[in-house]
Design an enzyme around this catalytic site. Structure first.
Site, short mmCIF file in Angstrom:
data_model
loop_
_atom_site.label_atom_id
_atom_site.label_comp_id
_atom_site.label_asym_id
_atom_site.label_seq_id
_atom_site.Cartn_x
_atom_site.Cartn_y
_atom_site.Cartn_z
N HIS A 1 0.99 -1.21 0.01
CA HIS A 1 -0.02 0.07 0.08
C HIS A 1 0.97 1.34 0.19
O HIS A 1 1.91 1.31 0.68
CB HIS A 1 -0.92 0.09 1.34
N GLU B 1 -4.02 1.96 -7.33
CA GLU B 1 -4.46 3.21 -6.69
C GLU B 1 -3.35 4.12 -6.87
O GLU B 1 -2.29 4.40 -6.19
CB GLU B 1 -4.29 2.85 -5.23
P1 13P Z 1 -9.54 6.48 0.06
O1 13P Z 1 -10.84 5.24 -0.63
O2 13P Z 1 -10.22 6.69 1.25
O3 13P Z 1 -9.10 7.20 -1.06
O4 13P Z 1 -8.75 5.20 -0.01
C1 13P Z 1 -8.12 4.48 -0.81
C2 13P Z 1 -7.04 3.42 -0.42
O5 13P Z 1 -6.02 3.81 -0.14
C3 13P Z 1 -7.66 1.93 -0.08
O6 13P Z 1 -6.53 1.28 0.14
#
Ligand code: 13P
Length: 232
Positions: free
Chosen positions: A86, A158
């Site tokens: 992450h 992400e």
């Molecule tokens: P948000 O949905 O709060 O933007 O976070 C996404 C995330 O980092 C999920 O791992």
């Protein structure tokens, strides 16, 4: 589709217990994967179809590694999935791709499905480096496991500039990255994560390559989450 809920470092013991009850009331055929903090994993009592995941794992086997939690320990709590790589850990804990590759190996050894997060910073995007970064993150993370095992991994795209900012990429940007990932890893499920919510899901769902979502903020709001999964 997959709906993975990353609670991050939120919900104390009592909050988690009531949260779990609300979550179990969400009626959906989508595959819900809950990623609570380590302590709350121990409180997870599966009365529903919700699958259990961790947010992190040690790159080491059991042993003298103070403060770490091993893949074997996660397995003993019936953890089926685990987030690795992450961006918050890459940044705050200075996790490098090589360490993430070790974590990947530990999870595969225990039969836990890795959810590998990849994505570029705002600056990397502005310099058109996003594919180069994602390619490197994927290649190194997969470097210690065999080809058959790579197929089991769930990839989560992400974009860092989208996490917690309320900004989502355009559908064109999403389609471009998903095509890039799927051209290289055609067998893997790929999730989108970053500010996905009950309002922008109508737009996001036009991107046909998305196999599901990794939700942060929305994971903590069961009623809005329910609206989100209904619209999916
Ligand atoms: P948000 O949905 O709060 O933007 O976070 C996404 C995330 O980092 C999920 O791992």
């Amino acid at each position: 589709m997959i709906v993975a809920l990353n609670n991050k470092c939120n919900l104390n013991k009592n909050e988690f217990i009531s949260y779990l009850k609300e979550l179990e009331n969400i009626n959906t055929n989508h595959e819900m994967i809950l990623c609570p903090s380590f302590l709350n994993i121990a409180l997870f009592n599966n009365e529903s179809n919700i699958k259990l995941a961790a947010q992190n794992v040690s790159e080491n086997l059991n042993g003298a590694h103070t403060g770490e939690v091993s893949a074997e320990q996660l397995k003993s709590f019936d953890v089926e999935y685990c987030i690795i790589g992450h961006s918050e850990r890459r940044k705050d804990q200075k996790e490098a791709n090589e360490e993430i590759a070790n974590k990947m190996e530990r999870l595969i050894e225990e039969g836990i499905i890795p959810i590998l997060c990849v994505g570029e910073t705002k600056e990397e995007r502005e310099n058109s480096k996003e594919k180069e970064i994602i390619k490197q993150e994927l290649e190194i993370a997969f470097s210690k496991i065999n080809y058959e095992d790579t197929k089991k991994v769930i990839i989560a795209y992400e974009p860092i500039w989208s996490i917690g900012t309320g900004i989502i990429p355009t559908n064109e940007q999403i389609n471009d990255i998903f095509k890039f990932i799927k051209d290289n890893y055609p067998e893997n499920k790929v999730l989108y994560g970053g500010s996905a919510n009950e309002n922008n899901i109508e737009t996001l769902k036009e991107c046909k390559d998305i196999d599901g979502y990794l939700l942060g903020g929305l994971s903590l709001k069961p009623s809005k989450l329910s609206e989100f999964v209904n619209k999916m």
